[in-house]
Design a protein around this motif. Structure first.
Motif, PDB file in Angstrom:
ATOM      1  N   SER A  63       0.856  -1.182   0.000  1.00 54.70           N
ATOM      2  CA  SER A  63       0.000   0.000   0.000  1.00 54.70           C
ATOM      3  C   SER A  63       0.895   1.235   0.000  1.00 54.70           C
ATOM      4  O   SER A  63       1.986   1.240   0.550  1.00 54.70           O
ATOM      5  CB  SER A  63      -0.912   0.005   1.225  1.00 54.70           C
ATOM      6  OG  SER A  63      -0.139   0.096   2.404  1.00 54.70           O
TER       7      SER A  63
ATOM      8  N   LEU B  30       1.008   5.512   0.523  1.00 54.32           N
ATOM      9  CA  LEU B  30       0.307   6.633   1.135  1.00 54.32           C
ATOM     10  C   LEU B  30      -0.361   7.490   0.063  1.00 54.32           C
ATOM     11  O   LEU B  30       0.099   7.564  -1.073  1.00 54.32           O
ATOM     12  CB  LEU B  30       1.268   7.486   1.952  1.00 54.32           C
ATOM     13  CG  LEU B  30       1.936   6.798   3.153  1.00 54.32           C
ATOM     14  CD1 LEU B  30       2.957   7.735   3.780  1.00 54.32           C
ATOM     15  CD2 LEU B  30       0.898   6.377   4.163  1.00 54.32           C
ATOM     16  N   VAL B  31      -1.428   8.152   0.445  1.00 54.30           N
ATOM     17  CA  VAL B  31      -2.168   8.981  -0.501  1.00 54.30           C
ATOM     18  C   VAL B  31      -1.292  10.120  -1.024  1.00 54.30           C
ATOM     19  O   VAL B  31      -1.344  10.455  -2.205  1.00 54.30           O
ATOM     20  CB  VAL B  31      -3.454   9.534   0.172  1.00 54.30           C
ATOM     21  CG1 VAL B  31      -4.171  10.503  -0.751  1.00 54.30           C
ATOM     22  CG2 VAL B  31      -4.380   8.406   0.555  1.00 54.30           C
ATOM     23  N   SER B  32      -0.475  10.701  -0.176  1.00 49.81           N
ATOM     24  CA  SER B  32       0.397  11.792  -0.631  1.00 49.81           C
ATOM     25  C   SER B  32       1.422  11.291  -1.638  1.00 49.81           C
ATOM     26  O   SER B  32       1.740  11.984  -2.617  1.00 49.81           O
ATOM     27  CB  SER B  32       1.098  12.437   0.565  1.00 49.81           C
ATOM     28  OG  SER B  32       1.925  11.488   1.222  1.00 49.81           O
ATOM     29  N   GLN B  33       1.933  10.090  -1.429  1.00 52.95           N
ATOM     30  CA  GLN B  33       2.879   9.521  -2.393  1.00 52.95           C
ATOM     31  C   GLN B  33       2.180   9.186  -3.712  1.00 52.95           C
ATOM     32  O   GLN B  33       2.727   9.413  -4.793  1.00 52.95           O
ATOM     33  CB  GLN B  33       3.518   8.266  -1.804  1.00 52.95           C
ATOM     34  CG  GLN B  33       4.407   8.549  -0.615  1.00 52.95           C
ATOM     35  CD  GLN B  33       4.853   7.274   0.091  1.00 52.95           C
ATOM     36  OE1 GLN B  33       4.213   6.236  -0.021  1.00 52.95           O
ATOM     37  NE2 GLN B  33       5.961   7.387   0.821  1.00 52.95           N
ATOM     38  N   ALA B  34       0.971   8.660  -3.627  1.00 53.33           N
ATOM     39  CA  ALA B  34       0.203   8.352  -4.838  1.00 53.33           C
ATOM     40  C   ALA B  34      -0.134   9.636  -5.595  1.00 53.33           C
ATOM     41  O   ALA B  34      -0.087   9.671  -6.828  1.00 53.33           O
ATOM     42  CB  ALA B  34      -1.065   7.592  -4.483  1.00 53.33           C
ATOM     43  N   ALA B  35      -0.454  10.712  -4.851  1.00 50.03           N
ATOM     44  CA  ALA B  35      -0.753  11.993  -5.500  1.00 50.03           C
ATOM     45  C   ALA B  35       0.488  12.543  -6.195  1.00 50.03           C
ATOM     46  O   ALA B  35       0.402  13.076  -7.311  1.00 50.03           O
ATOM     47  CB  ALA B  35      -1.279  12.988  -4.479  1.00 50.03           C
TER      48      ALA B  35
ATOM     49  N   ASP C 233       2.977  10.761  -7.390  1.00 51.22           N
ATOM     50  CA  ASP C 233       3.168   9.929  -8.584  1.00 51.22           C
ATOM     51  C   ASP C 233       2.203  10.326  -9.694  1.00 51.22           C
ATOM     52  O   ASP C 233       2.576  10.398 -10.869  1.00 51.22           O
ATOM     53  CB  ASP C 233       2.961   8.453  -8.240  1.00 51.22           C
ATOM     54  CG  ASP C 233       4.166   7.827  -7.563  1.00 51.22           C
ATOM     55  OD1 ASP C 233       5.232   8.468  -7.558  1.00 51.22           O
ATOM     56  OD2 ASP C 233       4.037   6.692  -7.064  1.00 51.22           O
ATOM     57  N   THR C 234       0.960  10.587  -9.324  1.00 49.89           N
ATOM     58  CA  THR C 234      -0.049  10.957 -10.317  1.00 49.89           C
ATOM     59  C   THR C 234       0.307  12.273 -10.991  1.00 49.89           C
ATOM     60  O   THR C 234       0.165  12.412 -12.216  1.00 49.89           O
ATOM     61  CB  THR C 234      -1.431  11.048  -9.661  1.00 49.89           C
ATOM     62  OG1 THR C 234      -1.711   9.812  -9.003  1.00 49.89           O
ATOM     63  CG2 THR C 234      -2.515  11.312 -10.685  1.00 49.89           C
TER      64      THR C 234
ATOM     65  N   SER D 135       8.683   5.825  -8.987  1.00 49.63           N
ATOM     66  CA  SER D 135       7.445   5.820  -8.196  1.00 49.63           C
ATOM     67  C   SER D 135       7.641   5.124  -6.852  1.00 49.63           C
ATOM     68  O   SER D 135       8.544   4.313  -6.665  1.00 49.63           O
ATOM     69  CB  SER D 135       6.320   5.148  -8.971  1.00 49.63           C
ATOM     70  OG  SER D 135       6.462   3.757  -8.921  1.00 49.63           O
TER      71      SER D 135
ATOM     72  N   ARG E 181       0.794   1.361 -11.478  1.00 50.75           N
ATOM     73  CA  ARG E 181      -0.498   1.310 -10.797  1.00 50.75           C
ATOM     74  C   ARG E 181      -1.521   2.055 -11.632  1.00 50.75           C
ATOM     75  O   ARG E 181      -1.186   2.802 -12.539  1.00 50.75           O
ATOM     76  CB  ARG E 181      -0.404   1.958  -9.407  1.00 50.75           C
ATOM     77  CG  ARG E 181       0.556   1.275  -8.454  1.00 50.75           C
ATOM     78  CD  ARG E 181      -0.174   0.145  -7.747  1.00 50.75           C
ATOM     79  NE  ARG E 181       0.708  -0.603  -6.884  1.00 50.75           N
ATOM     80  CZ  ARG E 181       0.661  -0.553  -5.554  1.00 50.75           C
ATOM     81  NH1 ARG E 181      -0.177   0.241  -4.945  1.00 50.75           N
ATOM     82  NH2 ARG E 181       1.471  -1.305  -4.852  1.00 50.75           N
TER      83      ARG E 181
ATOM     84  N   TYR F  17      -3.326   4.575 -10.935  1.00 51.24           N
ATOM     85  CA  TYR F  17      -3.280   6.031 -10.859  1.00 51.24           C
ATOM     86  C   TYR F  17      -2.137   6.608 -11.700  1.00 51.24           C
ATOM     87  O   TYR F  17      -2.176   7.764 -12.087  1.00 51.24           O
ATOM     88  CB  TYR F  17      -3.210   6.528  -9.411  1.00 51.24           C
ATOM     89  CG  TYR F  17      -2.160   5.885  -8.545  1.00 51.24           C
ATOM     90  CD1 TYR F  17      -0.860   6.358  -8.539  1.00 51.24           C
ATOM     91  CD2 TYR F  17      -2.472   4.802  -7.726  1.00 51.24           C
ATOM     92  CE1 TYR F  17       0.109   5.775  -7.754  1.00 51.24           C
ATOM     93  CE2 TYR F  17      -1.511   4.225  -6.932  1.00 51.24           C
ATOM     94  CZ  TYR F  17      -0.226   4.711  -6.950  1.00 51.24           C
ATOM     95  OH  TYR F  17       0.736   4.140  -6.157  1.00 51.24           O
TER      96      TYR F  17
END
Length: 161
Positions: A11, A13-18, A20-21, A72, A78, A80
């Motif tokens: 999993s 974190l949302v900040s890391q996914a943001a 990356d996006t 990433s 992923r 996203y």
């Protein structure tokens, strides 16, 4: 990393996914810009569009996998990442497509202005070549048609003693 822990995080974190996006959004913008530049150069023919589409999808896949492996937080591609790239491509076409079409029209007008003298030069050289070739063929044909004649008897010199 201890024994039994996975090499990649399951999993993110949302900040890391943001983050990356957003990076993938920029990559999507870059890919769309390159695609549009390719269309500007190659034109809108069926074969050119097919080749550019194939190259674009291949490049998008390579860029997505390369980014996921190198930068990433997830380590793999992923959903996203792909969504960010798609949003980047759509944002490019929504924000810049009209401008790039305007630039394309202006460049074609400027190119035509500069190519008109070269076109006239090409046309005149082609016509000159045709005239010279026609004259050479006529000269050669006239030689073939000319019947070989023997020397006139008045000019023939014999070994007279």
């Amino acid at each position: 990393m201890g024994k039994g822990e996975p090499l990649m995080p399951t999993s993110v974190l949302v900040s890391q996914a943001a983050a990356d996006t957003l990076c993938c959004l920029g990559l999507g913008l870059l890919l769309a810009c390159l695609y549009d530049g390719g269309r500007l150069v190659a034109g809108n023919g069926k074969i050119a569009v097919f080749v550019l589409d194939t190259l674009f999808f291949g490049a998008a896949g390579i860029v997505a996998c390369s980014y996921a492996a190198a930068r990433s937080y997830a380590g793999v591609v992923r959903w996203y990442h792909l969504l960010g790239m798609l949003i980047g491509v759509m944002a490019y076409y929504k924000a810049f497509f009209g401008f790039t079409q305007w630039v394309r029209k202006k460049l074609l007008c400027i190119l035509q202005i500069f190519l008109i003298p070269f076109g006239l030069l090409w046309w005149s050289c082609k016509n000159l070549y045709k005239k010279v070739a026609k004259a050479c063929h006529q000269k050669r044909d006239s030689r073939k048609k000319k019947k070989k004649q023997l020397q006139t008897t008045g000019k023939v010199l014999y070994n007279a003693k």
